[in-house]
Design a protein around this motif. Structure first.
Motif, PDB file in Angstrom:
ATOM      1  N   ASP A 425       0.820  -1.207   0.000  1.00 45.45           N
ATOM      2  CA  ASP A 425       0.000   0.000   0.000  1.00 45.45           C
ATOM      3  C   ASP A 425       0.859   1.263   0.000  1.00 45.45           C
ATOM      4  O   ASP A 425       0.456   2.298  -0.514  1.00 45.45           O
ATOM      5  CB  ASP A 425      -0.912   0.038   1.228  1.00 45.45           C
ATOM      6  N   SER A 426       2.030   1.178   0.634  1.00 40.70           N
ATOM      7  CA  SER A 426       2.891   2.351   0.771  1.00 40.70           C
ATOM      8  C   SER A 426       4.350   1.916   0.720  1.00 40.70           C
ATOM      9  O   SER A 426       4.677   0.732   0.876  1.00 40.70           O
ATOM     10  CB  SER A 426       2.594   3.099   2.071  1.00 40.70           C
ATOM     11  N   TRP A 427       5.213   2.904   0.517  1.00 41.96           N
ATOM     12  CA  TRP A 427       6.632   2.614   0.346  1.00 41.96           C
ATOM     13  C   TRP A 427       7.321   2.284   1.663  1.00 41.96           C
ATOM     14  O   TRP A 427       6.990   2.833   2.710  1.00 41.96           O
ATOM     15  CB  TRP A 427       7.324   3.823  -0.284  1.00 41.96           C
ATOM     16  N   SER A 428       8.299   1.364   1.579  1.00 50.53           N
ATOM     17  CA  SER A 428       9.213   1.092   2.685  1.00 50.53           C
ATOM     18  C   SER A 428      10.550   0.719   2.074  1.00 50.53           C
ATOM     19  O   SER A 428      10.678   0.561   0.854  1.00 50.53           O
ATOM     20  CB  SER A 428       8.698  -0.060   3.558  1.00 50.53           C
ATOM     21  N   ALA A 429      11.541   0.544   2.898  1.00 52.12           N
ATOM     22  CA  ALA A 429      12.871   0.171   2.414  1.00 52.12           C
ATOM     23  C   ALA A 429      12.871  -1.202   1.760  1.00 52.12           C
ATOM     24  O   ALA A 429      13.807  -1.557   1.029  1.00 52.12           O
ATOM     25  CB  ALA A 429      13.878   0.204   3.568  1.00 52.12           C
ATOM     26  N   GLU A 430      11.823  -1.994   2.004  1.00 54.00           N
ATOM     27  CA  GLU A 430      11.732  -3.334   1.436  1.00 54.00           C
ATOM     28  C   GLU A 430      10.998  -3.355   0.097  1.00 54.00           C
ATOM     29  O   GLU A 430      10.946  -4.402  -0.561  1.00 54.00           O
ATOM     30  CB  GLU A 430      11.009  -4.266   2.417  1.00 54.00           C
ATOM     31  N   THR A 431      10.441  -2.251  -0.318  1.00 55.61           N
ATOM     32  CA  THR A 431       9.596  -2.235  -1.517  1.00 55.61           C
ATOM     33  C   THR A 431      10.332  -2.757  -2.748  1.00 55.61           C
ATOM     34  O   THR A 431       9.789  -3.551  -3.525  1.00 55.61           O
ATOM     35  CB  THR A 431       9.077  -0.810  -1.786  1.00 55.61           C
ATOM     36  N   GLY A 432      11.564  -2.325  -2.937  1.00 59.32           N
ATOM     37  CA  GLY A 432      12.312  -2.728  -4.113  1.00 59.32           C
ATOM     38  C   GLY A 432      12.653  -4.200  -4.165  1.00 59.32           C
ATOM     39  O   GLY A 432      13.072  -4.704  -5.216  1.00 59.32           O
ATOM     40  N   VAL A 442       2.532   0.628  -4.687  1.00 60.01           N
ATOM     41  CA  VAL A 442       2.773   1.981  -4.174  1.00 60.01           C
ATOM     42  C   VAL A 442       2.331   3.025  -5.194  1.00 60.01           C
ATOM     43  O   VAL A 442       1.620   3.980  -4.864  1.00 60.01           O
ATOM     44  CB  VAL A 442       4.260   2.167  -3.823  1.00 60.01           C
ATOM     45  N   ALA A 443       2.739   2.851  -6.444  1.00 57.78           N
ATOM     46  CA  ALA A 443       2.364   3.815  -7.488  1.00 57.78           C
ATOM     47  C   ALA A 443       0.888   3.696  -7.848  1.00 57.78           C
ATOM     48  O   ALA A 443       0.222   4.708  -8.119  1.00 57.78           O
ATOM     49  CB  ALA A 443       3.220   3.614  -8.730  1.00 57.78           C
ATOM     50  N   ALA A 469      -1.160   6.365   4.414  1.00 59.35           N
ATOM     51  CA  ALA A 469      -0.149   5.937   5.378  1.00 59.35           C
ATOM     52  C   ALA A 469       0.046   6.953   6.491  1.00 59.35           C
ATOM     53  O   ALA A 469       0.445   6.587   7.605  1.00 59.35           O
ATOM     54  CB  ALA A 469       1.176   5.696   4.655  1.00 59.35           C
ATOM     55  N   ASN A 470      -0.236   8.206   6.198  1.00 58.08           N
ATOM     56  CA  ASN A 470      -0.019   9.261   7.189  1.00 58.08           C
ATOM     57  C   ASN A 470      -1.307   9.768   7.834  1.00 58.08           C
ATOM     58  O   ASN A 470      -1.312  10.776   8.543  1.00 58.08           O
ATOM     59  CB  ASN A 470       0.734  10.437   6.558  1.00 58.08           C
ATOM     60  N   ASN A 533       3.797   7.340   1.698  1.00 55.68           N
ATOM     61  CA  ASN A 533       5.092   7.355   2.379  1.00 55.68           C
ATOM     62  C   ASN A 533       6.269   7.597   1.438  1.00 55.68           C
ATOM     63  O   ASN A 533       7.378   7.127   1.689  1.00 55.68           O
ATOM     64  CB  ASN A 533       5.322   6.048   3.159  1.00 55.68           C
ATOM     65  N   VAL A 534       6.036   8.335   0.347  1.00 56.63           N
ATOM     66  CA  VAL A 534       7.139   8.761  -0.511  1.00 56.63           C
ATOM     67  C   VAL A 534       7.273  10.261  -0.321  1.00 56.63           C
ATOM     68  O   VAL A 534       6.459  11.035  -0.827  1.00 56.63           O
ATOM     69  CB  VAL A 534       6.876   8.409  -1.988  1.00 56.63           C
TER      70      VAL A 534
END
Length: 535
Positions: A425-432, A442-443, A469-470, A533-534
């Motif tokens: 649903d949202s970006w994290s350091a694990e997304t990639g 995310v997009a 996310a926020n 979260n970007v």
């Protein structure tokens, strides 16, 4: 298995113009007239790039080649370029130069973290080839030295690049390019270039639709002369059979014919029925890009692609393949999926071709997620453009092809991607690190929030509930404005290695270009990215 003794693969970097300028070129830019031709704009951009080595992460022995030119209504130009260093391709080194109507410098979009550095291979090509080989794919041809910069840190490294061919686990053809670090021997990048989407006269999904066909003697061919001779073929449930670089058997691709020009009966029992859906899907996608953006076909060159329906035996997938400039559709497995020729699947696959002809987002990591999301975004936009009463527009992907045994109503959900159990649903350091079909969430979520806003709502009978996310509450700007921003960002600002942070910058630039800095649309773009979260 290693295969040797074959001719080297074709050139790895194709360009649409051969004009080149070394960075040491001292020629000053000469502003063109407002009606300047694309070659004049290209020459001006190359000259403007020459003295800006530091800004463009380009030292001596770097050359650029122009591949595309976009001219905005106000005369602003966006010149897309590829890069070589010491005559070797720099993969991920592509950039877009932005200039005012009179040639003023407006900056450049690029992904490189630093300039390439000279080096010599410490790993032999044969040893690198052994690393590139795997159990499901075979190396075809020899290796080519390149600079690979499409890794997460975007630092260019000297690498051996190989083409491997085989099949994906579900039977989809596979063509993977593997980059092996020429100093350490480690794999830097594996890039699948056959893009799939597990997901479809009188069509099975689209109902009764108009078709442009070609008369040939006493019969009609399912080939559209008004859209670059795009045609649809019956693959007769055959699959491609390729050995090394030679295909001993290609599934049929001759256009379907009909005696009375009435195609399909709306049921899967008539083999022309799903062909109608495939042809209709390419027609609507062609018309969407042409009427919305002035794009004349996938490559913007008037050339039509083609479809292969009824591919394989219970093949539950569809894919776009650059090598044939075609889309291929299976009939589904009969339990979870039906034929994969629905309007949004067709638009999704065809849109992979648009990405391939523009930003060339590498099909791995965050850029791979953006590649997949681009196809989902345009698939939704095509549905809204088509206004088909049988297949109502929505923000679901592949909803028409799902059967009761699938256990869910769609392949992907743009309002809340995690509804499929795997997408983010949202970006994290694990997304990639996710599969590109799941990192695309995310997009996809960003786009839905930008177009429609957050919270619960019902559109065309479909219920949505989109979180942030926020914890923010957002209002949408409409799918038309959101789509125009994404297309502008893709074609004018994104490069092959764009990540999610880069996509935020690209879409903000696009919104400023289209609607003005400080506009409500630009503010909405920033808010929607923050909501996933970007930041």
């Amino acid at each position: 298995m290693k295969r040797a003794g074959l001719a080297a693969t074709t050139a790895l970097v194709a360009v649409a113009a051969t004009t080149q300028a070394a960075l040491a070129d001292p020629r000053p830019p000469s502003p063109p007239t407002p009606s300047a031709s694309a070659p004049a704009v290209a020459a001006r951009a190359l000259a403007a790039a020459a003295p800006r080595g530091d800004e463009l992460k380009a030292g001596p022995d770097t050359s650029f080649a122009v591949t595309d030119v976009i001219v905005d209504r106000d005369g602003t130009t966006h010149t897309r370029m590829t890069r070589t260093y010491r005559r070797l391709p720099v993969l991920g080194g592509d950039l877009v130069v932005h200039q005012t109507r009179t040639g003023g410098w407006k900056g450049a979009s690029l992904g490189l973290a630093e300039a390439p550095a000279a080096g010599t291979p410490k790993v032999r090509a044969d040893d690198a080839e052994e690393t590139a080989d795997d159990s499901r794919r075979d190396v075809v041809g020899g290796g080519q030295l390149v600079y690979e910069a499409r890794t997460a840190d975007r630092v260019p490294r000297l690498a051996w690049r190989f083409r491997t061919e085989g099949r994906q686990p579900d039977g989809t053809p596979s063509r993977v390019y593997v980059s092996v670090d020429a100093k350490t021997g480690k794999v830097l990048m594996r890039e699948e270039t056959v893009h799939t989407d597990a997901g479809q006269g009188r069509g099975l999904y689209g109902g009764t639709v108009p078709l442009e066909t070609t008369r040939s003697g006493g019969t009609f061919q399912l080939s559209d002369p008004t859209r670059g001779n795009t045609h649809t073929a019956d693959s007769k449930n055959q699959s491609d059979f390729c050995f090394l670089i030679f295909c001993l058997w290609r599934a049929p691709s001759t256009a379907l014919t009909d005696a009375d020009n009435a195609w399909g009966d709306g049921t899967a029992g008539d083999r022309a029925t799903v062909a109608v859906d495939a042809q209709y899907g390419t027609n609507m996608t062609w018309d969407f890009f042409k009427n919305t953006f002035g794009r004349n076909g996938i490559g913007n060159d008037g050339k039509g692609s083609y479809n292969r329906a009824h591919y394989g035996n219970k093949y539950a997938n569809a894919f776009w393949d650059d090598s044939c400039f075609c889309m291929t559709y299976g009939d589904g497995d009969g339990t979870k999926m039906g034929p994969l020729t629905s309007l949004d699947v067709a638009a999704h696959e065809m849109s992979h071709g648009v990405t391939s002809k523009t930003a060339k987002l590498v099909y791995s990591g965050e850029s791979g997620g953006l590649n997949e999301a681009t196809s989902d975004i345009f698939a939704a936009a095509v549905e809204f453009y088509a206004k088909n009463g049988t297949d109502v527009p929505d923000y679901l992907v592949g909803e028409k092809i799902m059967l009761p045994g699938a256990g869910r109503s769609a392949l992907r959900y743009m309002d809340r991607p995690s509804r499929d159990g795997k997408s983010a649903d949202s970006w994290s350091a694990e997304t990639g690190k996710l599969d590109v079909h799941y990192s695309s969430g995310v997009a996809n979520h960003f786009f839905y929030l930008l177009a429609e806003g957050s919270g619960k709502k019902t559109l065309h009978g479909v219920e949505y509930d989109s979180p942030t996310a926020n914890g923010s509450s957002l209002n949408g700007i409409g799918i038309d404005a959101a789509t125009r921003i994404w297309y502008k960002a893709l074609t004018a600002y994104m490069t092959s290695s764009t990540n999610y942070a880069g996509a935020r910058t690209a879409t903000l630039n696009a919104a400023n270009d289209l609607f003005g800095a400080g506009s409500a649309q630009s503010a909405a773009v920033a808010a929607a990215w923050s909501a996933v979260n970007v930041n």
